[in-house]
Structures are given as structure tokens and as C-alpha cells.
Write an enzyme that holds these catalytic residues in place. Sequence first.
Site, mmCIF file in Angstrom:
data_model
loop_
_atom_site.group_PDB
_atom_site.id
_atom_site.type_symbol
_atom_site.label_atom_id
_atom_site.label_comp_id
_atom_site.label_asym_id
_atom_site.label_seq_id
_atom_site.Cartn_x
_atom_site.Cartn_y
_atom_site.Cartn_z
ATOM 1 N N LYS A 217 20.000 6.581 -58.186
ATOM 2 C CA LYS A 217 21.056 6.078 -59.066
ATOM 3 C C LYS A 217 22.446 6.243 -58.441
ATOM 4 O O LYS A 217 23.316 5.421 -58.662
ATOM 5 C CB LYS A 217 20.997 6.711 -60.460
ATOM 6 C CG LYS A 217 21.072 8.212 -60.497
ATOM 7 C CD LYS A 217 20.892 8.706 -61.928
ATOM 8 C CE LYS A 217 20.928 10.230 -61.975
ATOM 9 N NZ LYS A 217 19.867 10.865 -61.153
ATOM 10 N N ARG B 95 13.609 14.039 -48.206
ATOM 11 C CA ARG B 95 15.058 13.951 -48.058
ATOM 12 C C ARG B 95 15.576 15.147 -47.247
ATOM 13 O O ARG B 95 15.080 16.256 -47.380
ATOM 14 C CB ARG B 95 15.694 13.945 -49.453
ATOM 15 C CG ARG B 95 17.145 13.552 -49.461
ATOM 16 C CD ARG B 95 17.535 13.018 -50.800
ATOM 17 N NE ARG B 95 17.616 14.069 -51.820
ATOM 18 C CZ ARG B 95 18.131 13.857 -53.032
ATOM 19 N NH1 ARG B 95 18.580 12.675 -53.361
ATOM 20 N NH2 ARG B 95 18.181 14.824 -53.904
ATOM 21 N N ARG C 166 12.912 19.933 -62.070
ATOM 22 C CA ARG C 166 13.980 18.968 -62.381
ATOM 23 C C ARG C 166 13.412 17.750 -63.103
ATOM 24 O O ARG C 166 14.027 17.202 -64.012
ATOM 25 C CB ARG C 166 14.701 18.530 -61.100
ATOM 26 C CG ARG C 166 15.613 19.623 -60.543
ATOM 27 C CD ARG C 166 15.993 19.342 -59.108
ATOM 28 N NE ARG C 166 16.866 18.191 -58.964
ATOM 29 C CZ ARG C 166 16.995 17.493 -57.839
ATOM 30 N NH1 ARG C 166 16.301 17.802 -56.772
ATOM 31 N NH2 ARG C 166 17.815 16.470 -57.787
ATOM 32 N N ARG D 190 23.528 12.514 -70.055
ATOM 33 C CA ARG D 190 22.281 13.137 -69.617
ATOM 34 C C ARG D 190 21.431 13.572 -70.814
ATOM 35 O O ARG D 190 20.290 13.944 -70.665
ATOM 36 C CB ARG D 190 22.637 14.328 -68.729
ATOM 37 C CG ARG D 190 21.487 14.904 -67.963
ATOM 38 C CD ARG D 190 21.974 15.695 -66.780
ATOM 39 N NE ARG D 190 22.261 14.814 -65.657
ATOM 40 C CZ ARG D 190 22.647 15.237 -64.455
ATOM 41 N NH1 ARG D 190 22.829 16.520 -64.240
ATOM 42 N NH2 ARG D 190 22.867 14.389 -63.478
ATOM 43 N N ARG E 176 17.113 20.272 -48.681
ATOM 44 C CA ARG E 176 17.997 20.846 -49.695
ATOM 45 C C ARG E 176 17.211 21.810 -50.565
ATOM 46 O O ARG E 176 16.076 21.512 -50.917
ATOM 47 C CB ARG E 176 18.543 19.723 -50.585
ATOM 48 C CG ARG E 176 19.971 19.364 -50.292
ATOM 49 C CD ARG E 176 20.402 18.182 -51.115
ATOM 50 N NE ARG E 176 19.886 18.222 -52.484
ATOM 51 C CZ ARG E 176 20.415 17.534 -53.489
ATOM 52 N NH1 ARG E 176 21.479 16.781 -53.280
ATOM 53 N NH2 ARG E 176 19.913 17.572 -54.695
#
Length: 226
Positions: free
Chosen positions: A15, A127, A169, A90, A158
Site C-alpha cells: 500500500k 524483504r 502483524r 487502521r 527487518r
Amino acid sequence: MALSLVVFGPPGAGKGTQASQLGHSRGIPQISTGDILREAVHAGTDLGRQAKTIMDKGELVSDELIVGIIRERLRRDDVEQGFVLDGFPRTVAQAVALDEILTGGDPLVIIELNVSDRALVQRLSARRVCGRCGATYGASDGEPPSICSNCGADLVLRSDDRKEVVLERLRVYQEQTQPLVAFYQDRVTFRSIDGDQSPDAVQTAIDAAIDIMAVTVVREERSSVG
Ligand SMILES: [Zn+2]
């Protein structure tokens, strides 16, 4: 007509990338709550200190604090032609607050990026981020890159892209943000886009959806006037 846009989707749905492209192509600012918070923490403002205390404890910044940030941000002159929100709302409570902030303005256009859990876990675990300059590298086909093409430093995973953190998450997203679909889905200005496609295909689908919705809104406004 100003273009007031919200892009939401699970972590790893792309996004941020889509919001940034929309900002450029439509000539409107991209408003990312993550960026605003990081800048505030970096600058050491009151807001930044409050936010840092909360985030250091691993907690989510409260609806009240985030809504306050957005309310302030949407008062600036640069949103006259519209904006694209990324990372807000959110929760349903934040979505209700956003409607209240925008009362009397142009209709909010809402894009959901719908991506399968399997694709998300795959993308996020591939990633990488540069330990020195912070450049991020997405999951292209094959092995993830290991050296930063920007500064030559080593790339790392990360900490919040580790699998158990990713699953947590996603769980938080399902619980807190997924209910936005039910909240928005009856509006003529809501579209769900298949986010399993390539970023370019997603971008094309979003652009087409926005243009169709703009026509629908104008038509409805005309029919309600005449
Ligand atoms: Zn680098």
C-alpha cells in the site's frame, strides 16, 4: 473535485508503494501516519516523545493520538486538491473519526488491497533493508539481494519481518483493520483490488477503479440535484 483517497491492506500488500505512486500521478500529497510518527520521533517533538514512549513498550499508538495527527495534517493548504492516506484509518473508530473530519467535503474514495496470507508471508520474509542507509528491497523472483545497490552495505531482514512477527502483524490486521471492509463496503466509492497481481497490474486496476468511481460520484451528485 478534490480526490480524497484511502488505501488500506495488510502489511506487505504494497500500500505504501501504491499510495506513493497515486500521490505522484494524481498530484496530491501522500499522507503516511508511519512517516509522520517517525519524523516526529526523530525531531523530538512533543508528539514524537509521546509516540516513542508508547512504541518502545510495543504498544499501538492510541486512536486519539493518531486522529489528532491526521486532523492537523488535513488542515494544511496542500490538501486542497485532495490527498492519499496510507496507514490510516487502521480501526473502525479511526474511520468514524475520519468521516467526521471530512464532513461536508467530497466523498472519500476507499481502496482495499486484498492479498492472500500465503503471498504476504512470502513477500515479507523475502524483504530486505540496508543496515546503513535504510533502503528497502522487495521480493523479486529468486533469492533476496544481499548487498545494497545504493551504498554497498549488507542487507538484513527487518526485525518485524521475521515470520512469527509477520504472523502476529497479520493477526492484528485481521482483528483491527479488516472490519473496515464491512464498514465501507456499501459505499459506491469503495473498491477491493486483487493485490496478488504484480505492482504494475495493481496500479492499473486502482487507476481504473478511481476513474470509474469519479464518474459514478458525479452522476449521483447530478441526479440528487436534478
Ligand atoms: Zn545502503
